[in-house]
Design a protein around this motif. Structure first.
Motif, short mmCIF file in Angstrom:
data_model
loop_
_atom_site.label_atom_id
_atom_site.label_comp_id
_atom_site.label_asym_id
_atom_site.label_seq_id
_atom_site.Cartn_x
_atom_site.Cartn_y
_atom_site.Cartn_z
N GLN A 63 -5.86 39.43 -67.44
CA GLN A 63 -5.84 40.16 -66.17
C GLN A 63 -6.38 39.35 -65.00
N ASP A 112 -5.95 44.48 -72.25
CA ASP A 112 -4.62 44.47 -71.66
C ASP A 112 -4.29 43.05 -71.23
N ARG A 156 2.63 35.43 -70.75
CA ARG A 156 1.55 36.41 -70.85
C ARG A 156 0.24 35.80 -70.35
N TYR A 215 1.48 40.30 -59.76
CA TYR A 215 0.36 40.80 -60.56
C TYR A 215 0.69 40.99 -62.04
N GLY A 216 1.95 40.86 -62.40
CA GLY A 216 2.34 41.08 -63.78
C GLY A 216 2.49 42.55 -64.12
N VAL A 217 2.95 42.81 -65.33
CA VAL A 217 3.12 44.16 -65.85
C VAL A 217 2.28 44.26 -67.12
N GLY A 218 1.61 45.36 -67.30
CA GLY A 218 0.71 45.52 -68.42
C GLY A 218 1.41 45.47 -69.77
N ARG A 265 -1.06 40.72 -68.92
CA ARG A 265 -0.07 40.86 -67.87
C ARG A 265 1.16 40.04 -68.21
N VAL A 283 4.19 38.21 -66.82
CA VAL A 283 4.60 37.63 -65.54
C VAL A 283 5.98 36.99 -65.73
N ALA A 335 5.49 42.92 -59.59
CA ALA A 335 5.38 42.43 -60.96
C ALA A 335 5.24 40.92 -61.00
N ARG A 390 0.40 33.33 -57.35
CA ARG A 390 0.86 34.71 -57.16
C ARG A 390 1.67 34.91 -55.89
#
Length: 451
Positions: free
Chosen positions: A114, A85, A111, A56-59, A87, A89, A53, A7
């Motif tokens: 979480q 959900d 993908r 932590y990624g986007v939902g 994330r 990335v 993003a 990350r």
């Protein structure tokens, strides 16, 4: 032990990239992935949120693992419906400013759950895993996917009826094609060919070969770019397997070659047409698995309106040197680096990550078992009588037939993993039900503008 992505490193990379993108006038970044129905889904963030993003990624809802071509949903054993959900990335190594969409950049996304562990239903992750398994054998793969599309006017009719491969068609859309070429080149892609194709309003572009995952990424970028350029010219684009009933359709032919220590194993070997043993075994494994692979590479009910004999679609499970009616066409090329194999039976309704991952998994099985290629089919198999077909056989003629082969494939079940395997199966079965009782014309109309 679960593997998590780095990350902090990705966030730092994103901050550096954002500075350059801002200088280039970029305001937002689109993250894309492809679902099991072959549709591209996206989320976007403003440039100021790129680092967050990347870290932590986007939902993104996991229900898209079982989404259908009409945006409805089915269920699979691992699906959770509206609950949960994931994330998205972005892969910042593929981050690019979109030449035909000013102010926007794009990156393919992986993908994750979480907690940062890989989502088992991630198709891009599947393609990467199989690629890495081949690399552990000291081999590498170069791949490329042709992109064919039909250009239509605002009323939905083919934008040109000029002759196939004809200069007239090229002249009619010269400015449009020049902008396509320029946009692809400005995005760092190496265009090999761009030309009118066979069906009314149809064109094709080929991009230089690269790694399997990268080739799938590039295919999506090329399709997005063509669609954006077309919109700027008030044109519509369809990548659907069939645009007009009874006509040739849009293929998405996969080209690949197997390499070891800088040597192309499709050239200069002791086998037929210069194949090295590893290349022959790899191709034999993929050829043997083709009926099941159609559930990945010809995934729509409409796919089988394209996959018919004598339409250059590769409707027979056979191989041959420069045989455009064989599902597997061997191409020697004019130089050692150009020799490759072309899988002609796939179309653009397919998720390209599933296609490259599935073919590579089947090829890897052929390598492990030392499987030989069957006798070559040197002519159009459709013109041969049953007694003369030899090892050639008709590939599945419908999606239910392909599903049957897929369900019998222990190889694909193991390679995909239970979650992804079952999600693909559920989507295929649901789309068969979706179009049950529909005429061919109904099916074509229903999917024409979905791809």
């Amino acid at each position: 032990m679960a593997i998590t992505y780095p990350r902090a490193e990705r966030a730092a990379q994103a901050r550096t990239a954002a500075v350059q993108l801002a200088a280039d006038g970029i305001d937002g970044v689109v993250f894309g992935w492809v679902d099991n129905a072959g549709l591209t889904r996206v989320k976007s963030v403003p440039l100021t949120q790129l680092a967050h993003a990347a870290e932590y990624g986007v939902g993104a809802a996991p229900c898209f693992d079982v989404s259908l071509v009409d945006d409805s949903f089915t269920v699979a054993p691992s699906s959770t419906g509206p609950v949960g959900d994931l994330r998205l990335v972005p892969d910042l190594d593929r981050l690019v400013a979109l030449a035909a969409q000013p102010g926007w950049a794009w990156a393919p996304a992986d993908r994750y759950a979480q907690d940062g562990t890989p989502h088992p239903g991630c198709q891009r992750g599947f393609a990467r895993r199989v690629t890495e398994a081949i690399e552990r054998r000291g081999l590498s793969v170069k791949a490329g996917i042709e992109v064919e599309w039909v250009v239509a006017d605002s009323a939905g009719a083919p934008a040109t009826l000029a002759p196939a491969y004809g200069m007239t068609r090229f002249i009619e859309h010269s400015d449009y094609l020049r902008e396509v070429l320029r946009a692809l080149t400005d995005q760092g892609l190496t265009v090999l060919q761009l030309h009118p194709e066979y069906a009314a309003g149809q064109f094709e572009v080929s991009i230089a070969a690269e790694g399997p995952v990268e080739a799938a990424d590039t295919t999506m970028l090329v399709r997005h770019t063509i669609r954006a350029v077309s919109a700027r010219h008030s044109l519509r684009v369809s990548y659907a397997p069939v645009f007009t009933e009874g006509s040739l359709g849009n293929g998405s032919h996969l080209h690949l070659s197997l390499w070891r220590q800088g040597r192309n194993l499709a050239h200069g070997g002791p086998g037929r047409h210069g194949l090295h043993p590893d290349a022959e075994q790899f191709l034999a494994g993929a050829l043997a698995e083709l009926p099941a692979l159609l559930a990945l590479g010809a995934p729509s009910v409409a796919s089988y309106l394209r996959l018919v004999p004598s339409r250059f679609a590769g409707a027979y499970r056979c191989w041959g040197l420069e045989n455009r009616e064989a599902a597997l066409r061997l191409i020697t090329g004019s130089a050692a680096g150009q020799a490759n194999a072309e899988f002609k039976c796939f179309d653009a309704a397919a998720n390209p990550y599933l296609v490259v991952g599935g073919v590579l998994a089947a090829g890897l099985a052929g390598l492990k078992s030392g499987l030989p290629l069957p006798p070559e089919t040197p002519s159009d198999p459709a013109a041969l009588g049953p007694a003369a077909l030899g090892p050639a056989e008709r590939l599945p003629t419908s999606l239910p037939e392909a599903i049957d082969a897929y369900e019998k494939s222990a190889l694909l079940r193991q390679a995909l993993g239970p979650e992804l395997y079952e999600a693909v199966l559920a989507v295929r079965q649901a789309e068969v039900e979706l179009f049950s009782g529909h005429t061919d014309a109904d099916v074509i109309e229903a999917v024409r503008w979905r791809y």
